[in-house]
Each structure stands twice: as structure tokens, then as C-alpha cells.
Design a protein around this motif. Structure first.
Motif, PDB file in Angstrom:
ATOM      1  N   ALA A 140       0.784  -1.259  -0.112  1.00  0.00           N
ATOM      2  CA  ALA A 140      -0.065   0.109   0.116  1.00  0.00           C
ATOM      3  C   ALA A 140       0.828   1.104  -0.025  1.00  0.00           C
ATOM      4  N   THR A 141       2.276   1.015   0.362  1.00  0.00           N
ATOM      5  CA  THR A 141       3.249   2.149   0.304  1.00  0.00           C
ATOM      6  C   THR A 141       4.154   1.919  -0.786  1.00  0.00           C
ATOM      7  N   GLY A 142       4.127   1.130  -1.572  1.00  0.00           N
ATOM      8  CA  GLY A 142       5.225   0.480  -2.490  1.00  0.00           C
ATOM      9  C   GLY A 142       5.003   1.476  -3.966  1.00  0.00           C
ATOM     10  N   LYS A 143       5.285   0.554  -4.922  1.00  0.00           N
ATOM     11  CA  LYS A 143       5.214   1.016  -6.268  1.00  0.00           C
ATOM     12  C   LYS A 143       4.118   1.469  -6.947  1.00  0.00           C
ATOM     13  N   ASP A 144       2.792   0.927  -6.274  1.00  0.00           N
ATOM     14  CA  ASP A 144       1.587   1.231  -6.775  1.00  0.00           C
ATOM     15  C   ASP A 144       0.863   1.413  -5.474  1.00  0.00           C
ATOM     16  N   PRO A 145       1.209   2.784  -4.815  1.00  0.00           N
ATOM     17  CA  PRO A 145       0.468   3.031  -3.368  1.00  0.00           C
ATOM     18  C   PRO A 145      -0.765   3.371  -3.515  1.00  0.00           C
ATOM     19  N   LEU A 146      -1.670   3.300  -2.460  1.00  0.00           N
ATOM     20  CA  LEU A 146      -2.815   3.932  -2.072  1.00  0.00           C
ATOM     21  C   LEU A 146      -2.525   5.569  -2.002  1.00  0.00           C
ATOM     22  N   PRO A 147      -3.652   5.948  -2.518  1.00  0.00           N
ATOM     23  CA  PRO A 147      -3.688   7.575  -2.302  1.00  0.00           C
ATOM     24  C   PRO A 147      -3.984   8.147  -0.896  1.00  0.00           C
ATOM     25  N   GLY A 148      -3.208   8.948  -0.544  1.00  0.00           N
ATOM     26  CA  GLY A 148      -3.832   9.588   0.901  1.00  0.00           C
ATOM     27  C   GLY A 148      -2.820   8.864   1.832  1.00  0.00           C
TER      28      GLY A 148
END
Length: 378
Positions: A243-251
Motif C-alpha cells: 500500500a506504500t510501494g510502487k503502486d501505492p494507495l492515495p492519501g
């Protein structure tokens, strides 16, 4: 002599010099713990909360209302009792009921627990009726202002996903209870455990597993994104957080997402938090999840629930670090049961039974998950 021993000695000297009260300064918006300085006879208890506001008391507090969910059990751990709690958030109360704190301190289950809504909006009239010396609240202006406008003294907390915030909460609670030496004791122990976990992580070769934490699952998915304590400890033990990697969640914080996003990430480990009733078997039985790596390899785990939920920050967070390290890098026999027993003696002066430990660690609910037998009694 260690720096922790020096800190504790300084705190005790300040307490003695202050004639029973201690002046504390330095717990500012940065989230650092307050440093003790000797005061004159009759000095006030004084410190800055995490809003940067100076809080003063002319004597240790007797009645505290806590609204942030971790705050009630944290205050109990600092105080060694539930005697100074006047009211708590309902989610704090359910954790005490469903966990072990209500067993250790049964009086806590009699506390009023309708002091705020789920989103922490205070029920001002209910809080005022409890006649608290102070109210603990998250520092958002819209949450603090109604209480202060009603003439109540408020300590504002922040949670930026760092251990420093927990240290600051403990320091403020210890100060206002007139027990500053307790803050030094708890910080010394958590620092020791942090160094141990960091050393273990540094000794491992190769990348750790991708670990996704669900704060909510049953009624809509929410996962830990940036600036969360969950992201901190996933990385602390050597894992990665998709969730905080190369394709993270926004916000930031706990962010909603859909199953398709989880399928794209394909996490190797899934953690189910204690804010709903989701269990590993729910994923194992649902065909929607069967292609996710964590489900195929049966690496889905319910996070332990002890004196408080282990998934958010709190007094038992060092136990979460060790548990998660053994989830990410399984051992033949985990040492977590022994760690819990040691910590509970220090935190609550309580010796957990084998049945207590099984309940805390969800050994039955996690029984079908890979390598969980490492947490069974030897």
C-alpha cells in the motif's frame, strides 16, 4: 550506567526536589517525550501537549476521560490501575471486554463509554457530567474546540505513525498522574525491544515478504497506507507494504480499496485487524480471494488482542513487533509467549495463564494458518 537509568534518576530527583510535584517541559508538537527539570517547592505539573499547548495541574489528576481509542488502556498501563479513568470511548471499552484488560482490571468494564461517536466527535454533555480533571482527545481543532468551549481542559494527541508519538503519550500521562518515573521505565523497555527487533531485521539477508494490513475487512476494505503505525512496523521487521510501494494507495491513514487492487498487489501475507470480526478462515473459504498469494499459502493472520489491540500503537506494541517478525520470518518455536508474560508483569503486575496467552494470540482462530504452531505452548 545506561542513559535510561540516568533519565530515571533525573526524574526521581526532580520529583523529590519538587516536594511531590514535578515541572515537565518539552513535550511539543514534534511528539518527543518531555524532559524533567527540577522545580521549586510546590511547583506545578506542566508540559506541552502535541498541539504545542501548555498544560498545567496543581496536583496529580484524579479523573480522566479518554477519547482516542488507545488512550484508555495506555493510561491503565502507566497508572497500574483503572482508578483514574472516569470515562472512555466505546471502542476502548470493547477492547477491554474482548481482550484481557477487563479480566485484570474488572472495574474498567463498569466505566461510562458513550463519551464520543465512532469518529471521535465528543458528546460534550456526557463528558461534562463525568466532571473530569482533563480530557484526552485527538488534536484536530474540530474535535478539541467543543470540549474547550465547554470549559474543559484538553490534552491533544497526534498519531503520525511513529513510535515517538507513543513515547510522548506515555510521558504526558505519567506526568499528569504524578508518576514521571513510570515513563522512563516503559520507554527504557520499549527502546530495548526496538533495538532487538532492528538487530534481527538487519541480520536477515534478502527482502522480506509483502505484508498488507486490513484495518477494516468485513464491511468494506480499508488498508494501512502512508503515515500509519502499521506501515512503520511492517518495514521495521523487514517486510514491505504494497500500500506504500510502487503502486501505492492515495492519501494517508486507513484508505479504502477494492479487491481488484489487492489482486494486483498479490501480497504474501495478510493481517486482519481487531476493528471487525474478520478471521483467516473467511478468506480461505471465499473464492474471491483464492488467487491471492497470502491465501494460497495460508498466510493470513488475525492480529493479537491483549491489553489493547496490537495493530494500532500502544503499550503492547513491542509485542506486536516480535509477533510480526515471527510471522514474516517463521521460527520453529516463537519466543512471543515468554515476552508477553514478561511484559504483562511489568505493565499490569499480572501473570497470564496458558489459556490467557492462547486467547491473546488467537491460537485457535489462526490454527489453520501457516507456521502458527510456533506460537503454541512448548
Amino acid at each position: 550506567m545506561s542513559s535510561a537509568d540516568i533519565d530515571r534518576r533525573t526524574l526521581l530527583q526532580a520529583l523529590a526536589l519538587g516536594g511531590g510535584a514535578v515541572f515537565l517541559a518539552g513535550c511539543g508538537a514534534s511528539g518527543t517525550a518531555p524532559a524533567a527539570t527540577p522545580g521549586s517547592a510546590g511547583a506545578l505539573i506542566s508540559f506541552r501537549d502535541q498541539q504545542g499547548k501548555t498544560i498545567t495541574f496543581d496536583k496529580p489528576v484524579a479523573r480522566v476521560v479518554t477519547i482516542p481509542m488507545p488512550a484508555a488502556s495506555l493510561l491503565v498501563a502507566v497508572d497500574g490501575s483503572a482508578d483514574h479513568l472516569a470515562g472512555i470511548h466505546n471502542a476502548s471499552w470493547t477492547a477491554m471486554r474482548d481482550g484481557i484488560l477487563g479480566t485484570i482490571f474488572p472495574a474498567a468494564l463498569q466505566l461510562p463509554h458513550e463519551v464520543a461517536t465512532q469518529d471521535f466527535t465528543p458528546n460534550v454533555e456526557s463528558v461534562r457530567a463525568l466532571n473530569p480533571d482533563v480530557v484526552i482527545q485527538w488534536s484536530d481543532a474540530q474535535l478539541v474546540a467543543p470540549l474547550e468551549n465547554a470549559g474543559l481542559k484538553v490534552i491533544g494527541l497526534v498519531n503520525n505513525g511513529r513510535q515517538e508519538d507513543v513515547d510522548a503519550w506515555i510521558a504526558m500521562f505519567a506526568a499528569m498522574l504524578g508518576k514521571p518515573e513510570r515513563a522512563a521505565e516503559l520507554k527504557s523497555r520499549s527502546d530495548k525491544e526496538l533495538a532487538e527487533v532492528e538487530s534481527l531485521a538487519a541480520s536477515r539477508s534478502g527482502p522480506g515478504p509483502s505484508i498488507l494490513y486490513f484495518n477494516r475487512f468485513s464491511e468494506g476494505l480499508k488498508a494501512a497506507a502512508a503515515n500509519t503505525y502499521n506501515d512503520f512496523y511492517i518495514k521495521l521487521v523487514g517486510g514491505t507494504n504494497p500500500a506504500t510501494g510502487k503502486d501505492p494507495l492515495p492519501g494517508t491513514g486507513m484508505v479504502g480499496l477494492d479487491v481488484e487492487q489487492v489482486l494486483r498487489w498479490d501480497p504474501e501475507v495478510i493481517l486482519l485487524g481487531n476493528f471487525d470480526g474478520a478471521l483467516p478462515q473467511d478468506l480461505y473459504d471465499d473464492p474471491v480471494w483464492r488467487n491471492v498469494s497470502a491465501v494460497r499459502s495460508r498466510r493470513v493472520y488475525k492480529v493479537p488482542l491483549g491489553g489493547y489491540r496490537w495493530d494500532p500503537p500502544g503499550q503492547e506494541s513491542p509485542l506486536m513487533w516480535h509477533w510480526l517478525g515471527d510471522i514474516a520470518f517463521p521460527r520453529q518455536q516463537s519466543g512471543v509467549r515468554g515476552k508477553v508474560a514478561e511484559y504483562y508483569k511489568m505493565l499490569y503486575d499480572y501473570e497470564p495463564t496458558a489459556a490467557d496467552l492462547d486467547k491473546i494470540l488467537w491460537t485457535e482462530q489462526n490454527r489453520q494458518s501457516a507456521d502458527y504452531q510456533q506460537f503454541n505452548a512448548a
